[in-house]
Design a protein around this motif. Structure first.
Motif, PDB file in Angstrom:
ATOM      1  N   TRP A  15       0.830  -1.210  -0.050  1.00 52.27           N
ATOM      2  CA  TRP A  15      -0.235  -0.105  -0.003  1.00 52.27           C
ATOM      3  C   TRP A  15       0.914   1.287   0.066  1.00 52.27           C
ATOM      4  N   LEU A  16       1.767   1.046   0.882  1.00 57.71           N
ATOM      5  CA  LEU A  16       3.009   2.484   0.811  1.00 57.71           C
ATOM      6  C   LEU A  16       3.637   2.387  -0.580  1.00 57.71           C
ATOM      7  N   ASP A  17       3.903   1.591  -1.048  1.00 59.00           N
ATOM      8  CA  ASP A  17       4.568   1.506  -2.405  1.00 59.00           C
ATOM      9  C   ASP A  17       3.686   2.038  -3.266  1.00 59.00           C
ATOM     10  N   ASP A  18       2.390   1.566  -3.510  1.00 61.33           N
ATOM     11  CA  ASP A  18       1.421   2.217  -4.177  1.00 61.33           C
ATOM     12  C   ASP A  18       1.144   3.587  -4.158  1.00 61.33           C
ATOM     13  N   HIS A  19       1.555   4.112  -3.036  1.00 63.46           N
ATOM     14  CA  HIS A  19       1.157   5.356  -2.688  1.00 63.46           C
ATOM     15  C   HIS A  19       2.398   6.714  -2.635  1.00 63.46           C
ATOM     16  N   SER A  20       3.513   5.964  -2.924  1.00 59.28           N
ATOM     17  CA  SER A  20       4.531   6.733  -2.820  1.00 59.28           C
ATOM     18  C   SER A  20       4.917   7.480  -3.994  1.00 59.28           C
ATOM     19  N   GLN A  21       5.341   8.626  -3.971  1.00 64.91           N
ATOM     20  CA  GLN A  21       5.725   9.482  -5.170  1.00 64.91           C
ATOM     21  C   GLN A  21       7.308   9.578  -5.314  1.00 64.91           C
ATOM     22  N   LEU A  22       8.013   8.812  -4.428  1.00 67.24           N
ATOM     23  CA  LEU A  22       9.413   8.864  -4.285  1.00 67.24           C
ATOM     24  C   LEU A  22      10.094   7.708  -5.301  1.00 67.24           C
ATOM     25  N   ASP A  23      11.291   7.522  -5.528  1.00 69.84           N
ATOM     26  CA  ASP A  23      12.133   6.552  -6.003  1.00 69.84           C
ATOM     27  C   ASP A  23      12.115   5.405  -5.281  1.00 69.84           C
ATOM     28  N   PRO A  24      12.266   4.393  -5.654  1.00 72.49           N
ATOM     29  CA  PRO A  24      12.330   3.071  -4.459  1.00 72.49           C
ATOM     30  C   PRO A  24      13.559   3.337  -3.465  1.00 72.49           C
ATOM     31  N   SER A  25      14.741   3.785  -3.896  1.00 76.76           N
ATOM     32  CA  SER A  25      15.674   3.933  -3.021  1.00 76.76           C
ATOM     33  C   SER A  25      15.493   4.966  -1.867  1.00 76.76           C
ATOM     34  N   THR A  26      15.037   6.150  -2.380  1.00 68.99           N
ATOM     35  CA  THR A  26      14.706   7.143  -1.308  1.00 68.99           C
ATOM     36  C   THR A  26      13.624   6.857  -0.468  1.00 68.99           C
ATOM     37  N   GLU A  27      12.599   6.136  -1.204  1.00 71.02           N
ATOM     38  CA  GLU A  27      11.369   5.487  -0.234  1.00 71.02           C
ATOM     39  C   GLU A  27      11.809   4.703   0.957  1.00 71.02           C
ATOM     40  N   ARG A  28      12.834   3.917   0.563  1.00 69.64           N
ATOM     41  CA  ARG A  28      13.287   2.979   1.508  1.00 69.64           C
ATOM     42  C   ARG A  28      14.228   3.737   2.561  1.00 69.64           C
ATOM     43  N   LEU A  29      14.835   4.802   2.303  1.00 71.18           N
ATOM     44  CA  LEU A  29      15.530   5.621   3.322  1.00 71.18           C
ATOM     45  C   LEU A  29      14.669   6.321   4.025  1.00 71.18           C
ATOM     46  N   MET A  30      13.433   6.925   3.477  1.00 69.81           N
ATOM     47  CA  MET A  30      12.673   7.492   4.300  1.00 69.81           C
ATOM     48  C   MET A  30      11.696   6.601   5.414  1.00 69.81           C
ATOM     49  N   LEU A  32      13.276   4.101   6.682  1.00 71.69           N
ATOM     50  CA  LEU A  32      14.450   3.737   7.842  1.00 71.69           C
ATOM     51  C   LEU A  32      14.374   4.958   8.669  1.00 71.69           C
ATOM     52  N   MET A  33      14.284   6.012   8.125  1.00 68.24           N
ATOM     53  CA  MET A  33      14.471   7.342   8.942  1.00 68.24           C
ATOM     54  C   MET A  33      13.234   7.468   9.826  1.00 68.24           C
ATOM     55  N   LYS A  34      11.881   7.167   9.531  1.00 68.42           N
ATOM     56  CA  LYS A  34      10.498   7.017   9.999  1.00 68.42           C
ATOM     57  C   LYS A  34      10.733   6.479  11.461  1.00 68.42           C
ATOM     58  N   ILE A  73       7.194  -0.595  16.466  1.00 66.45           N
ATOM     59  CA  ILE A  73       7.560  -2.071  16.222  1.00 66.45           C
ATOM     60  C   ILE A  73       6.857  -2.220  14.964  1.00 66.45           C
ATOM     61  N   LEU A  74       5.806  -1.636  14.711  1.00 65.87           N
ATOM     62  CA  LEU A  74       4.902  -1.586  13.025  1.00 65.87           C
ATOM     63  C   LEU A  74       6.083  -1.063  12.224  1.00 65.87           C
ATOM     64  N   THR A  75       6.405  -0.035  12.556  1.00 61.00           N
ATOM     65  CA  THR A  75       7.380   0.830  11.650  1.00 61.00           C
ATOM     66  C   THR A  75       8.403   0.149  11.281  1.00 61.00           C
ATOM     67  N   ALA A  76       9.346  -0.589  12.447  1.00 62.60           N
ATOM     68  CA  ALA A  76      10.596  -1.229  12.238  1.00 62.60           C
ATOM     69  C   ALA A  76      10.087  -2.671  11.370  1.00 62.60           C
ATOM     70  N   MET A  77       9.085  -3.125  11.399  1.00 66.93           N
ATOM     71  CA  MET A  77       8.560  -4.311  10.582  1.00 66.93           C
ATOM     72  C   MET A  77       8.296  -3.712   9.279  1.00 66.93           C
ATOM     73  N   VAL A  78       7.847  -2.672   9.065  1.00 64.86           N
ATOM     74  CA  VAL A  78       7.715  -2.246   7.711  1.00 64.86           C
ATOM     75  C   VAL A  78       9.031  -1.859   6.906  1.00 64.86           C
ATOM     76  N   ALA A  79       9.967  -1.148   7.814  1.00 67.82           N
ATOM     77  CA  ALA A  79      11.251  -1.093   7.185  1.00 67.82           C
ATOM     78  C   ALA A  79      12.024  -2.143   6.844  1.00 67.82           C
ATOM     79  N   LEU A  80      11.922  -3.082   7.797  1.00 69.22           N
ATOM     80  CA  LEU A  80      12.538  -4.504   7.576  1.00 69.22           C
ATOM     81  C   LEU A  80      11.989  -5.111   6.320  1.00 69.22           C
ATOM     82  N   GLN A  81      10.663  -5.387   6.160  1.00 70.10           N
ATOM     83  CA  GLN A  81       9.964  -5.940   5.007  1.00 70.10           C
ATOM     84  C   GLN A  81      10.495  -5.024   3.588  1.00 70.10           C
TER      85      GLN A  81
END
Length: 109
Positions: A15-30, A32-34, A73-81
């Motif tokens: 769902w987050l991927d579908d709604h992201s306007q960032l390139d995948p590497s920037t989205e991944r970094l965001m 992690l920073m979350k 915990i949820l944010t870490a799980m999303v980041a890990l996935q």
């Protein structure tokens, strides 16, 4: 953790991927920073529950702290996935390693 939990995390990542306007590497970094943002919200909730800010007093209760911890915990799980699609296996392996080390259990071989 059960597979249903990780399936739900996978749905959230999609769902987050579908709604992201960032390139995948920037989205991944965001993502992690979350984590830093969410940990800060735990600290703020604890301060509010303990009333340590004399200007604000007690602004939260411990239920709020629990909710913020769940968000971490949820944010870490999303980041890990996001980093590894086999997040459930990665987590289970790491949990086993930490438990074995901390509880002085013989490692699984």
């Amino acid at each position: 953790m059960d597979t249903e939990t990780w399936d739900t995390i996978g749905e959230l990542v999609a769902w987050l991927d579908d709604h992201s306007q960032l390139d995948p590497s920037t989205e991944r970094l965001m993502r992690l920073m979350k984590l830093s943002e969410e940990v800060g919200e735990v600290a703020q909730a604890v301060s509010g529950a303990m009333g340590t800010n004399p200007r604000k007093g007690q602004t939260n209760d411990w239920d709020h702290v629990e909710n913020e911890l769940c968000d971490v915990i949820l944010t870490a799980m999303v980041a890990l996935q996001t980093v590894n699609p086999n997040a459930g296996k990665v987590f289970a392996t790491r949990l086993g390693y930490v438990a074995d080390r901390s509880l002085n259990r013989p490692p699984n071989t």
